[in-house]
Design an enzyme around this catalytic site. Structure first.
Site, mmCIF file in Angstrom:
data_model
loop_
_atom_site.group_PDB
_atom_site.id
_atom_site.type_symbol
_atom_site.label_atom_id
_atom_site.label_comp_id
_atom_site.label_asym_id
_atom_site.label_seq_id
_atom_site.Cartn_x
_atom_site.Cartn_y
_atom_site.Cartn_z
ATOM 1 N N HIS A 56 22.237 -7.322 68.922
ATOM 2 C CA HIS A 56 22.243 -7.575 67.418
ATOM 3 C C HIS A 56 20.802 -8.147 67.307
ATOM 4 C CE1 HIS A 56 26.555 -6.182 65.790
ATOM 5 N NE2 HIS A 56 26.529 -6.294 67.001
ATOM 6 N N GLU A 58 20.723 -11.163 66.125
ATOM 7 C CA GLU A 58 20.177 -12.381 66.331
ATOM 8 C C GLU A 58 19.858 -12.729 67.437
ATOM 9 O OE1 GLU A 58 23.663 -12.655 63.506
ATOM 10 O OE2 GLU A 58 22.514 -11.481 64.578
ATOM 11 N N ALA A 165 13.288 18.218 43.521
ATOM 12 C CA ALA A 165 11.595 18.199 42.715
ATOM 13 C C ALA A 165 12.309 19.469 41.822
ATOM 14 C CB ALA A 165 11.012 18.428 43.929
ATOM 15 N N ARG A 193 14.332 11.110 54.900
ATOM 16 C CA ARG A 193 14.430 11.726 55.525
ATOM 17 C C ARG A 193 14.321 10.402 56.490
ATOM 18 N NH1 ARG A 193 11.691 17.667 55.994
ATOM 19 N NH2 ARG A 193 13.114 18.887 54.459
ATOM 20 N N LEU A 213 13.442 20.973 57.817
ATOM 21 C CA LEU A 213 14.254 19.545 57.484
ATOM 22 C C LEU A 213 14.754 18.117 58.817
ATOM 23 C CD1 LEU A 213 18.098 21.257 56.744
ATOM 24 C CD2 LEU A 213 16.091 20.479 55.164
ATOM 25 N N ARG A 216 7.957 14.603 58.973
ATOM 26 C CA ARG A 216 7.540 14.772 59.973
ATOM 27 C C ARG A 216 5.892 13.793 59.439
ATOM 28 N NH1 ARG A 216 10.050 19.068 58.857
ATOM 29 N NH2 ARG A 216 7.948 19.973 56.849
ATOM 30 N N GLY A 286 20.691 23.115 46.900
ATOM 31 C CA GLY A 286 19.732 24.252 45.702
ATOM 32 C C GLY A 286 21.035 23.146 44.807
ATOM 33 N N ARG A 288 22.979 24.997 42.953
ATOM 34 C CA ARG A 288 24.894 25.002 42.319
ATOM 35 C C ARG A 288 25.303 23.800 43.595
ATOM 36 N NH1 ARG A 288 22.385 29.897 42.255
ATOM 37 N NH2 ARG A 288 22.941 31.791 40.103
#
Length: 348
Positions: A56, A58, A165, A193, A213, A216, A286, A288
């Site tokens: 952790h 700390e 977008a 991402r 996906l 980059r 998309g 839908r």
């Protein structure tokens, strides 16, 4: 002897927050946490939690101080940490134990741990050993950073941010062009991402766009320990997906998951959290499928990159005439990004 006032506490907590941000995208299902150790205004050591199962923040800060030759100086020092130190055994020993053993005199932390195993316990343990404690320093900023983790801890499913977008007329495509957004906005999306555990798309997106996906071109350097996000493909018929798609054939193919449980999104999300430790889930699907997530009240955060074009393209951002229930934003941001504007906010 420490002489730090409120301003000094805020100053050093800000540095701890900077360190905590370095853990975004690598710590799940643990929270991103940063820690700084200070004595007489001098930095002794600092660290952040990098990955579940490892030290952790700390303990990393304590080790850093010792590596720099400050072992003796730790006695009487102040530790700043963005989240209340853990006080029980998990994959690693409790941080309260390490703090006591090091001789830290004062602990300042930001957010109270919502985990019932730890919540509020650190104060009693530390003060019983003569350590002064200040809680909720820069609490709002610390809680903002921890918000997705707190959500997933409480609801047992990922925090969902939808990244879309669009053009000014609400279209997701432009005739003859693959990209809507400018290069600065593309980097913004790749930074998202980097800070995500998984990216979800629908089967149609895979068939039409064949996206990679992967991370980059983010703003900051990708940590060596960062794996590519899980790539989740939702479809009613997995046999119809193209076997040659990038997500099935590239070097990260083992990071691709196919889910056919489209009819029960909540159960699917619960499984992703429990089985894969996914806390931050990014939608790049998309219209839908995005609409389905919205209608079921599953989207926590909305990020829309708007490009100044009227495309008249065939693909609407949200197909259909209207949403059954209005969705309101909280904590809205308008972020200039090259020629684009990014609209970001929480969905109430």
């Amino acid at each position: 002897m420490d002489t730090y006032g409120i301003d000094q506490d805020s100053l050093w907590m800000t540095r701890a927050l900077e360190l905590a941000h370095k853990g975004l995208g690598t710590t799940s299902p643990n929270p991103p946490v940063g820690a700084v150790i200070v004595k007489d205004g001098q930095l002794l050591g600092e660290g952040w939690h990098e990955k579940a199962g490892e030290l952790h923040a700390e303990r990393r800060a304590l080790n850093h101080a010792r590596m720099r030759g400050h072992s003796d100086a730790l006695r009487g020092a102040t530790m700043y940490v963005t989240l209340e130190p853990c006080s029980s055994f998990g994959r690693t020993p409790p941080c309260t134990e390490a703090i006591i053993e090091a001789g830290i005199k004062r602990v300042v932390y930001g957010a109270v741990d919502p985990d019932e195993r730890h919540s509020g316990r650190a104060n009693g343990i530390l003060t019983a050993h003569g350590i002064r404690v200040r809680s909720e320093c820069c609490a709002t900023a610390c809680e903002l950073l921890l918000r997705p983790w707190v959500w997933s801890l409480q609801h047992k499913r990922p925090w969902i941010k939808a990244k879309v977008a669009s053009t000014m007329d609400g279209r997701m495509t432009r005739a003859g062009l693959k990209w809507l957004s400018c290069q600065e906005s593309v980097r913004f999306a790749h930074q998202m991402r980097l800070e995500s555990d998984a990216i979800l798309v629908g089967g149609n997106t895979l068939r039409i766009d064949n996206p990679a996906l992967t991370i980059r071109h983010p703003y900051r350097e990708v940590p060596l320990i960062k794996q590519q996000p899980w790539r989740i493909v939702m479809t009613k018929d997995s046999t119809s997906l193209p076997e040659t798609a990038k997500v099935f054939t590239d070097k990260d193919a083992e990071r691709t998951l196919i889910r056919e449980d489209v009819g029960n999104l909540r159960a699917m999300l619960h499984a992703l959290y429990e089985e894969y430790g996914i806390v931050n889930l990014m939608l790049e699907c998309g219209g839908r499928l995005l609409r389905t997530f919205l209608e079921e009240g599953l989207v926590n955060e909305w990020v829309q990159i708007v490009t100044p074009q009227l495309s008249g393209g065939p693909d609407l951002l949200l197909p259909g005439y209207y949403l059954p229930t209005e969705r309101r934003f909280e904590q809205e941001e308008l972020i200039p990004s090259g020629k684009d504007i990014i609209v970001r906010g929480l969905i109430h």
